[in-house]
Motif scaffolding. Structure first.
Motif, PDB file in Angstrom:
ATOM      1  N   GLY A 175      43.535  19.608   6.731  1.00 41.26           N
ATOM      2  CA  GLY A 175      44.155  18.476   6.263  1.00 41.26           C
ATOM      3  C   GLY A 175      43.495  17.123   6.971  1.00 41.26           C
ATOM      4  O   GLY A 175      43.836  16.140   6.305  1.00 41.26           O
ATOM      5  N   LYS A 176      42.905  17.277   7.718  1.00 40.21           N
ATOM      6  CA  LYS A 176      42.018  16.143   8.349  1.00 40.21           C
ATOM      7  C   LYS A 176      40.572  16.509   7.991  1.00 40.21           C
ATOM      8  O   LYS A 176      39.743  17.605   8.165  1.00 40.21           O
ATOM      9  N   GLN A 177      39.668  15.349   7.486  1.00 41.33           N
ATOM     10  CA  GLN A 177      38.321  15.510   6.982  1.00 41.33           C
ATOM     11  C   GLN A 177      37.496  15.479   8.143  1.00 41.33           C
ATOM     12  O   GLN A 177      37.867  15.006   9.522  1.00 41.33           O
ATOM     13  N   ASP A 178      36.523  16.457   8.314  1.00 43.19           N
ATOM     14  CA  ASP A 178      35.589  16.874   9.051  1.00 43.19           C
ATOM     15  C   ASP A 178      34.826  15.605   9.443  1.00 43.19           C
ATOM     16  O   ASP A 178      34.385  15.280  11.000  1.00 43.19           O
ATOM     17  N   PHE A 179      34.494  14.722   8.892  1.00 41.77           N
ATOM     18  CA  PHE A 179      34.056  13.485   9.103  1.00 41.77           C
ATOM     19  C   PHE A 179      34.652  12.512   9.921  1.00 41.77           C
ATOM     20  O   PHE A 179      33.992  11.639  10.530  1.00 41.77           O
ATOM     21  N   ASP A 180      36.012  12.570   9.927  1.00 38.46           N
ATOM     22  CA  ASP A 180      36.854  11.546  10.682  1.00 38.46           C
ATOM     23  C   ASP A 180      37.202  12.059  12.013  1.00 38.46           C
ATOM     24  O   ASP A 180      37.986  11.498  12.963  1.00 38.46           O
ATOM     25  N   ARG A 181      36.624  13.464  12.531  1.00 38.47           N
ATOM     26  CA  ARG A 181      37.068  13.991  13.787  1.00 38.47           C
ATOM     27  C   ARG A 181      36.573  13.113  14.964  1.00 38.47           C
ATOM     28  O   ARG A 181      35.343  12.945  15.086  1.00 38.47           O
ATOM     29  N   PRO A 182      37.236  12.557  15.714  1.00 38.30           N
ATOM     30  CA  PRO A 182      36.839  11.885  17.055  1.00 38.30           C
ATOM     31  C   PRO A 182      36.327  12.845  18.278  1.00 38.30           C
ATOM     32  O   PRO A 182      36.907  13.861  18.137  1.00 38.30           O
ATOM     33  N   ARG A 187      36.258  14.954  27.215  1.00 38.06           N
ATOM     34  CA  ARG A 187      35.045  15.672  27.693  1.00 38.06           C
ATOM     35  C   ARG A 187      33.704  15.258  26.786  1.00 38.06           C
ATOM     36  O   ARG A 187      32.829  14.782  27.362  1.00 38.06           O
ATOM     37  N   GLY A 188      33.936  15.057  25.506  1.00 38.83           N
ATOM     38  CA  GLY A 188      32.715  14.514  24.656  1.00 38.83           C
ATOM     39  C   GLY A 188      32.431  13.178  25.095  1.00 38.83           C
ATOM     40  O   GLY A 188      31.088  12.679  25.335  1.00 38.83           O
ATOM     41  N   ALA A 222      32.679   9.452  12.272  1.00 39.98           N
ATOM     42  CA  ALA A 222      33.363   9.046  13.607  1.00 39.98           C
ATOM     43  C   ALA A 222      32.873   9.602  14.935  1.00 39.98           C
ATOM     44  O   ALA A 222      32.641   8.808  15.637  1.00 39.98           O
ATOM     45  N   ARG A 223      32.639  10.867  14.958  1.00 37.89           N
ATOM     46  CA  ARG A 223      31.991  11.583  16.375  1.00 37.89           C
ATOM     47  C   ARG A 223      30.853  11.059  16.649  1.00 37.89           C
ATOM     48  O   ARG A 223      30.543  10.931  17.681  1.00 37.89           O
ATOM     49  N   THR A 224      29.724  10.685  15.615  1.00 37.34           N
ATOM     50  CA  THR A 224      28.582  10.338  15.946  1.00 37.34           C
ATOM     51  C   THR A 224      28.488   8.555  16.363  1.00 37.34           C
ATOM     52  O   THR A 224      27.875   8.534  17.257  1.00 37.34           O
ATOM     53  N   ARG A 225      29.475   8.026  15.744  1.00 41.07           N
ATOM     54  CA  ARG A 225      29.654   6.694  16.163  1.00 41.07           C
ATOM     55  C   ARG A 225      30.085   6.477  17.418  1.00 41.07           C
ATOM     56  O   ARG A 225      29.701   5.546  18.105  1.00 41.07           O
ATOM     57  N   GLU A 226      30.989   7.234  17.811  1.00 41.32           N
ATOM     58  CA  GLU A 226      31.849   7.147  19.219  1.00 41.32           C
ATOM     59  C   GLU A 226      30.912   7.822  20.232  1.00 41.32           C
ATOM     60  O   GLU A 226      30.582   7.062  21.426  1.00 41.32           O
ATOM     61  N   THR A 227      29.911   8.518  19.923  1.00 42.80           N
ATOM     62  CA  THR A 227      29.091   9.015  20.892  1.00 42.80           C
ATOM     63  C   THR A 227      28.142   7.812  21.304  1.00 42.80           C
ATOM     64  O   THR A 227      27.951   7.742  22.481  1.00 42.80           O
ATOM     65  N   TYR A 228      27.609   7.284  20.466  1.00 46.47           N
ATOM     66  CA  TYR A 228      26.847   6.284  20.247  1.00 46.47           C
ATOM     67  C   TYR A 228      27.412   5.034  21.234  1.00 46.47           C
ATOM     68  O   TYR A 228      26.890   4.396  22.188  1.00 46.47           O
ATOM     69  N   ASP A 229      28.775   4.767  21.016  1.00 44.65           N
ATOM     70  CA  ASP A 229      29.426   3.814  21.535  1.00 44.65           C
ATOM     71  C   ASP A 229      29.644   4.247  23.099  1.00 44.65           C
ATOM     72  O   ASP A 229      29.530   3.186  24.153  1.00 44.65           O
ATOM     73  N   CYS A 230      29.727   5.442  23.571  1.00 44.17           N
ATOM     74  CA  CYS A 230      29.570   5.909  24.721  1.00 44.17           C
ATOM     75  C   CYS A 230      28.119   5.797  25.476  1.00 44.17           C
ATOM     76  O   CYS A 230      27.989   5.573  26.653  1.00 44.17           O
TER      77      CYS A 230
END
Length: 72
Positions: A18-25, A29-30, A57-65
């Motif tokens: 029910g949750k899109q893979d694209f939206d996984r934060p 640890r990441g 989402a996870r790639t944008r958040e990685t870059y933000d870190c």
């Protein structure tokens, strides 16, 4: 000399129905690991001239870190 550096996104939430893979934060640890990668690249003077980031989402958040460790 030209260099291409590929960085995989940090550890993300486990996929759920029910949750899109694209939206996984990222999980905690990441975020910690992504921050460490940013510091490592800065310390070793491996700063990029150009950064391309997927809109997931996870790639944008990685870059933000990562980016706080780099000069503007």
């Amino acid at each position: 000399m030209a260099r291409i550096t590929l960085i995989r996104h940090g550890k993300a939430e486990t996929p759920t129905l029910g949750k899109q893979d694209f939206d996984r934060p990222l999980i905690s640890r990441g975020r910690i690991n992504a921050s460490a990668v940013g510091a490592f690249l800065a310390t070793h003077k491996m700063l990029p001239e150009l950064v391309l980031v997927s809109p997931a989402a996870r790639t944008r958040e990685t870059y933000d870190c990562i980016k706080p460790h780099w000069p503007d």
